[in-house]
Design an enzyme around this catalytic site. Structure first.
Site, mmCIF file in Angstrom:
data_model
loop_
_atom_site.group_PDB
_atom_site.id
_atom_site.type_symbol
_atom_site.label_atom_id
_atom_site.label_comp_id
_atom_site.label_asym_id
_atom_site.label_seq_id
_atom_site.Cartn_x
_atom_site.Cartn_y
_atom_site.Cartn_z
ATOM 1 N N ASN A 86 0.807 -1.233 0.000
ATOM 2 C CA ASN A 86 0.000 0.000 0.000
ATOM 3 C C ASN A 86 0.838 1.281 0.000
ATOM 4 O O ASN A 86 0.390 2.320 -0.474
ATOM 5 C CB ASN A 86 -1.039 -0.005 1.128
ATOM 6 C CG ASN A 86 -0.449 -0.136 2.499
ATOM 7 O OD1 ASN A 86 0.694 -0.572 2.643
ATOM 8 N ND2 ASN A 86 -1.201 0.226 3.513
ATOM 9 N N HIS A 126 9.055 -8.015 -0.533
ATOM 10 C CA HIS A 126 7.958 -7.059 -0.750
ATOM 11 C C HIS A 126 6.725 -7.847 -1.215
ATOM 12 O O HIS A 126 6.803 -9.042 -1.506
ATOM 13 C CB HIS A 126 8.388 -6.018 -1.792
ATOM 14 C CG HIS A 126 7.804 -4.653 -1.547
ATOM 15 N ND1 HIS A 126 6.576 -4.466 -0.951
ATOM 16 C CD2 HIS A 126 8.265 -3.404 -1.828
ATOM 17 C CE1 HIS A 126 6.318 -3.164 -0.869
ATOM 18 N NE2 HIS A 126 7.327 -2.492 -1.381
ATOM 19 N N GLY A 147 1.920 -5.732 7.656
ATOM 20 C CA GLY A 147 0.931 -6.441 6.840
ATOM 21 C C GLY A 147 -0.309 -6.759 7.648
ATOM 22 O O GLY A 147 -0.597 -6.111 8.659
ATOM 23 N N SER A 148 -1.020 -7.781 7.197
ATOM 24 C CA SER A 148 -2.296 -8.136 7.820
ATOM 25 C C SER A 148 -2.082 -8.917 9.119
ATOM 26 O O SER A 148 -0.982 -9.416 9.392
ATOM 27 C CB SER A 148 -3.088 -8.998 6.843
ATOM 28 O OG SER A 148 -2.334 -10.163 6.551
ATOM 29 N N GLU A 163 3.818 -4.589 12.478
ATOM 30 C CA GLU A 163 2.957 -3.426 12.180
ATOM 31 C C GLU A 163 1.773 -3.964 11.389
ATOM 32 O O GLU A 163 1.905 -4.229 10.198
ATOM 33 C CB GLU A 163 3.720 -2.390 11.350
ATOM 34 C CG GLU A 163 4.945 -1.810 12.021
ATOM 35 C CD GLU A 163 4.587 -0.728 13.026
ATOM 36 O OE1 GLU A 163 3.400 -0.453 13.238
ATOM 37 O OE2 GLU A 163 5.526 -0.174 13.615
ATOM 38 N N LEU A 164 0.635 -4.121 12.055
ATOM 39 C CA LEU A 164 -0.466 -4.846 11.405
ATOM 40 C C LEU A 164 -1.633 -3.907 11.071
ATOM 41 O O LEU A 164 -1.451 -2.711 10.923
ATOM 42 C CB LEU A 164 -0.875 -6.024 12.282
ATOM 43 C CG LEU A 164 0.308 -6.917 12.720
ATOM 44 C CD1 LEU A 164 -0.145 -8.036 13.628
ATOM 45 C CD2 LEU A 164 1.065 -7.468 11.512
ATOM 46 N N CYS A 178 -3.331 1.564 6.725
ATOM 47 C CA CYS A 178 -3.565 0.841 7.987
ATOM 48 C C CYS A 178 -4.224 1.744 9.020
ATOM 49 O O CYS A 178 -5.131 1.334 9.728
ATOM 50 C CB CYS A 178 -2.254 0.288 8.517
ATOM 51 S SG CYS A 178 -0.948 1.512 8.559
ATOM 52 N N GLU A 190 -11.557 -5.102 9.528
ATOM 53 C CA GLU A 190 -10.928 -3.930 8.891
ATOM 54 C C GLU A 190 -11.420 -3.842 7.444
ATOM 55 O O GLU A 190 -11.366 -4.830 6.713
ATOM 56 C CB GLU A 190 -9.401 -4.109 8.915
ATOM 57 C CG GLU A 190 -8.656 -3.001 8.208
ATOM 58 C CD GLU A 190 -7.129 -3.242 8.119
ATOM 59 O OE1 GLU A 190 -6.713 -4.414 8.046
ATOM 60 O OE2 GLU A 190 -6.388 -2.255 8.107
HETATM 61 P P1 NAP Z 1 -0.628 -9.105 3.650
HETATM 62 O O1 NAP Z 1 -1.417 -9.963 2.758
HETATM 63 O O2 NAP Z 1 -0.430 -9.522 5.037
HETATM 64 O O3 NAP Z 1 0.779 -8.897 2.923
HETATM 65 C C1 NAP Z 1 1.814 -8.141 3.523
HETATM 66 C C2 NAP Z 1 3.132 -8.803 3.198
HETATM 67 O O4 NAP Z 1 3.182 -10.044 3.891
HETATM 68 C C3 NAP Z 1 3.304 -9.144 1.709
HETATM 69 O O5 NAP Z 1 4.659 -9.010 1.384
HETATM 70 C C4 NAP Z 1 2.882 -10.605 1.658
HETATM 71 O O6 NAP Z 1 3.437 -11.282 0.578
HETATM 72 C C5 NAP Z 1 3.451 -11.090 2.960
HETATM 73 N N1 NAP Z 1 2.833 -12.300 3.501
HETATM 74 C C6 NAP Z 1 1.532 -12.513 3.761
HETATM 75 N N2 NAP Z 1 1.371 -13.730 4.336
HETATM 76 C C7 NAP Z 1 2.615 -14.276 4.423
HETATM 77 C C8 NAP Z 1 3.121 -15.513 4.904
HETATM 78 N N3 NAP Z 1 2.320 -16.432 5.441
HETATM 79 N N4 NAP Z 1 4.455 -15.737 4.820
HETATM 80 C C9 NAP Z 1 5.275 -14.819 4.296
HETATM 81 N N5 NAP Z 1 4.853 -13.626 3.822
HETATM 82 C C10 NAP Z 1 3.548 -13.364 3.894
HETATM 83 O O7 NAP Z 1 -1.222 -7.650 3.727
HETATM 84 P P2 NAP Z 1 -1.718 -6.747 2.554
HETATM 85 O O8 NAP Z 1 -3.112 -7.103 2.266
HETATM 86 O O9 NAP Z 1 -0.738 -6.751 1.444
HETATM 87 O O10 NAP Z 1 -1.600 -5.315 3.259
HETATM 88 C C11 NAP Z 1 -2.613 -4.759 3.939
HETATM 89 C C12 NAP Z 1 -2.529 -4.992 5.430
HETATM 90 O O11 NAP Z 1 -1.342 -4.405 5.953
HETATM 91 C C13 NAP Z 1 -3.662 -4.297 6.118
HETATM 92 O O12 NAP Z 1 -4.167 -5.082 7.164
HETATM 93 C C14 NAP Z 1 -3.009 -3.047 6.662
HETATM 94 O O13 NAP Z 1 -3.712 -2.468 7.720
HETATM 95 C C15 NAP Z 1 -1.653 -3.532 7.025
HETATM 96 N N6 NAP Z 1 -0.690 -2.423 7.097
HETATM 97 C C16 NAP Z 1 -0.211 -2.060 8.323
HETATM 98 C C17 NAP Z 1 0.664 -0.986 8.440
HETATM 99 C C18 NAP Z 1 1.202 -0.580 9.785
HETATM 100 O O14 NAP Z 1 2.216 0.104 9.830
HETATM 101 N N7 NAP Z 1 0.578 -0.947 10.880
HETATM 102 C C19 NAP Z 1 1.073 -0.292 7.309
HETATM 103 C C20 NAP Z 1 0.573 -0.685 6.070
HETATM 104 C C21 NAP Z 1 -0.310 -1.774 5.985
HETATM 105 P P3 NAP Z 1 2.544 -11.678 -0.696
HETATM 106 O O15 NAP Z 1 2.058 -10.406 -1.284
HETATM 107 O O16 NAP Z 1 3.504 -12.414 -1.565
HETATM 108 O O17 NAP Z 1 1.434 -12.555 -0.172
#
Ligand code: NAP
Length: 460
Positions: free
Chosen positions: A131, A155, A206-207, A228-229, A262, A359
């Site tokens: 994002n 990434h 991430g999530s 940071e979720l 997020c 969310e």
């Molecule tokens: P996501 O699906 O969790 O992906 C984030 C990263 O994690 C990606 O690089 C993804 O790779 C990787 N990933 C996911 N599951 C994994 C696993 N089991 N093993 C290894 N890597 C894994 O999240 P998203 O949908 O891209 O991003 C949105 C989420 O991030 C939202 O919940 C948002 O609130 C949160 N976020 C939080 C912050 C903060 O600072 N708190 C900032 C920005 C975003 P792939 O793409 O290859 O699956």
């Protein structure tokens, strides 16, 4: 194929990338480890030279970096440029301040002298979301490289071009081989990196699901981690709020980055006496946003980052409605090509509705009407998340009181200017743990070593 660059504005595939083979991954990890042995001994000034150069290059090529981002994940071009400039500021901020943040801290023991010193710990593995394709990388590269660590970074699958561009940026800035390594890898390879003894820490943004998986793996290996979720931030409007000031922030807070932030304002909790006025004005501005090409400066509503993201959001809205919520505006995809979602407001969300806890990562606002300040605080705290939130009032003391009572990692009074290089960023509860940015952000992956000097007789 894990990595695909696909334009969400028109659905066209730009480029695909294969995951790297295990042998190549091993070479990259070995190079990172070798790099660490030299990098840890460099002075802050030597490290700063490279990060300052990277900041300069980002600044000088803002349009190129921004264009790549807009094509790959649909961010509106003005916002994309802002992100590139901000990323440059973060790198320069740590180049300037790291030595001060990590300077030895004198302690005051009853006998002798003592201090805490900070030293790097090694190769850090970072997993980052799409994002904010550059800001997220600057947020880890600035502090951790200046601290003397080196990074291997996975990434998100949908932003490989941004991932490669950032790695290239550091190489052009003079980074030695292995200082910052972009890894196009599968989740399975990611797990093996966490297990690898050369890797000493793990940072994920991430999530919640990704956090649970990666934090568990890091925990099994007794490796320090930061998470940071997600978030579901409350936007609390009190009865004395200045609506002329509040409404534009409400719109920005929900719609910036097409709602995919997020710490976006997600739950609008408005005190009864101003609820109708707030809702009428909020709804009018959201309804006027026009979907268009995110490369066009005049577009006010960009696409979501990908078609799966849109499908997921539409499913969440349908589930909310099936459980009794009402759609005040929007609720559907925009009737045009591309992954566009109508700006949406949901009302009548009961506590047993999945929308009450989930969310919404896109332009969907949840609206709640409450009796008074106490009810607003109670509702804000009735969340599994605890990232940020804001309160809107003309009485600053009241704002501070509410901010203190809300259980999150960050609170904002009459603004939601969420992030700054100087300010720590992060949450509690399901929003994770640890902080990025500011002084705290550089302390996350360093060894805090106690050194005591005292000549004492050993106890008999
Ligand atoms: P996501 O699906 O969790 O992906 C984030 C990263 O994690 C990606 O690089 C993804 O790779 C990787 N990933 C996911 N599951 C994994 C696993 N089991 N093993 C290894 N890597 C894994 O999240 P998203 O949908 O891209 O991003 C949105 C989420 O991030 C939202 O919940 C948002 O609130 C949160 N976020 C939080 C912050 C903060 O600072 N708190 C900032 C920005 C975003 P792939 O793409 O290859 O699956």
């Amino acid at each position: 194929m894990t990595y695909q660059s696909l334009n969400p504005f028109d659905g066209k595939t730009l480029q695909s990338f294969a995951d790297i083979a295990d042998a190549e991954l091993e070479t990259k990890l070995a190079t990172a480890q070798t790099c660490y042995e030299g990098w840890r001994l460099k002075s802050y000034a030597e490290r700063a030279t490279i990060l300052n150069k990277a900041a300069e290059l980002l600044h000088a090529q803002v349009d190129t970096f921004a264009h790549t981002m807009t094509l790959e994940m649909g961010k509106r071009i003005g916002e994309a440029r802002g992100e590139v400039e901000f990323s440059a500021r973060i790198l320069a901020y740590y180049a300037k301040n790291a030595e001060r943040f990590l300077a030895p801290v004198k302690l005051d023991p009853t006998v002798g002298e003592a201090h805490m010193e900070s030293s790097p710990i090694g190769v850090i593995f970072c997993v980052e979301p799409w994002n904010f394709p550059y800001y997220q990388l600057a947020r880890i590269a600035g502090p951790h490289l200046m601290a003397g660590n080196v990074l291997v970074v996975k990434h998100a699958g949908i932003v490989p071009r941004c991932a490669i561009a950032f790695e290239q940026l550091l190489i052009e800035a003079g980074a030695p081989a292995g200082l910052y390594t972009n890894l196009l890898i599968s989740h399975d390879q990611s797990n093996r990196i966490i297990d690898d003894p050369r890797v000493k820490g793990v940072a994920l943004t991430g999530s919640v699901a990704a956090g649970q998986s990666i934090a568990a793996r890091a925990g099994k290996n007794l490796k320090i981690s930061s998470m940071e979720l997600g978030g579901s931030d409350a936007f609390i409007v009190l009865d004395d709020a200045d609506l002329d000031h509040t409404i534009p922030w409400a719109v920005w807070g929900r719609m910036y980055n097409t709602g995919q932030t997020c710490c976006a304002a997600k739950r609008f909790i408005v005190v009864e006496s101003v609820a109708d006025a707030f809702l009428a004005r909020f709804q009018a501005v959201l309804s006027a946003l026009k979907a268009g090409d995110p490369l066009d400066e005049t577009t006010t509503l960009g696409p979501l980052s990908s078609e799966p993201a849109l499908v997921q959001l539409l499913g969440q809205v349908d589930a909310a409605v099936a459980a009794g919520a009402k759609v005040l505006i929007g609720g559907k995809r925009v009737d045009r090509p591309g992954s566009f979602m109508q700006p949406t407001i949901l009302t009548d969300i009961a506590p047993d509705n999945p929308a009450f806890r989930d969310e919404f990562f896109g332009p969907v606002a949840s609206f709640y009407r409450v009796k008074d300040e106490a009810a607003a605080i109670a509702l804000a705290n009735d969340s599994d998340f605890g990232l940020g939130g804001s309160v809107w009032t003309q009485d600053e003391a009241r704002g501070r009181r509410v901010a203190s009572a809300v259980e999150t990692g960050m609170m904002f009074i009459n603004n939601i200017d969420w992030t700054d290089a100087e300010l720590p960023f992060g949450g509690i509860k399901n929003s994770g743990y640890g902080r990025e940015l500011g002084d705290m952000g550089i302390q996350q992956f360093v060894n805090k070593k106690l050194v005591r000097v005292a000549k004492m007789a050993a106890p008999a």
